[in-house]
Design a protein around this motif. Structure first.
Motif, short mmCIF file in Angstrom:
data_model
loop_
_atom_site.label_atom_id
_atom_site.label_comp_id
_atom_site.label_asym_id
_atom_site.label_seq_id
_atom_site.Cartn_x
_atom_site.Cartn_y
_atom_site.Cartn_z
N CYS A 1 -4.69 0.05 0.30
CA CYS A 1 -5.62 -0.73 1.11
C CYS A 1 -7.03 -0.22 0.89
N CYS B 1 -6.23 5.00 4.68
CA CYS B 1 -5.24 5.04 3.60
C CYS B 1 -5.70 5.97 2.48
N CYS C 1 0.84 -1.19 0.00
CA CYS C 1 0.00 0.00 0.00
C CYS C 1 0.88 1.25 0.00
N ARG D 1 -8.84 0.58 3.22
CA ARG D 1 -9.17 1.26 4.47
C ARG D 1 -9.34 2.76 4.25
N CYS E 1 0.22 3.28 3.73
CA CYS E 1 0.69 2.78 5.03
C CYS E 1 1.84 1.80 4.90
ZN LIG Z 1 -2.75 1.02 3.52
#
Ligand SMILES: [Zn+2]
Length: 103
Positions: free
Chosen positions: A50, A55, A11, A52, A14
């Protein structure tokens, strides 16, 4: 026999490595277009993120991360498109990206 190869990608927000299928791909196509490649099928240089929320928000705040990964800075229009995309994206309770309305 039958050794399975699982492609791993990192990613850009992160720096976590995960199986490619768990990540979202963003592509700079050979035509120079920026594409959010949910199916991971578009041709071109790809960056992985990701699913998420954290991110996506990080990259929306620091579009340079994406520019660096794609080896070309994002234009102001593309930065606006990226931010719009993050705003339109739907995340579930675990903050996982579930759906994005295409502009
Ligand atoms: Zn990430």
């Amino acid at each position: 026999m039958g050794k399975k190869h699982i492609p791993i990608r990192t990613c850009i927000a992160c720096r976590t490595s995960r199986p490619k299928r768990e990540l979202m791909r963003i592509v700079r196509t050979p035509e120079g277009e920026l594409v959010f490649d949910a199916d991971q099928k578009a041709r071109g240089r790809g960056a992985y993120l990701c699913r998420r929320r954290a991110c996506w928000e990080r990259v929306a705040q620091r579009p340079k991360l994406l520019g660096n990964a794609l080896k070309r800075p994002l234009s102001p229009d593309e930065v606006a498109m990226l931010r719009q995309y993050v705003e339109a994206a739907t995340f579930d309770e675990e903050n996982e990206l579930t759906d994005v309305e295409q502009p």
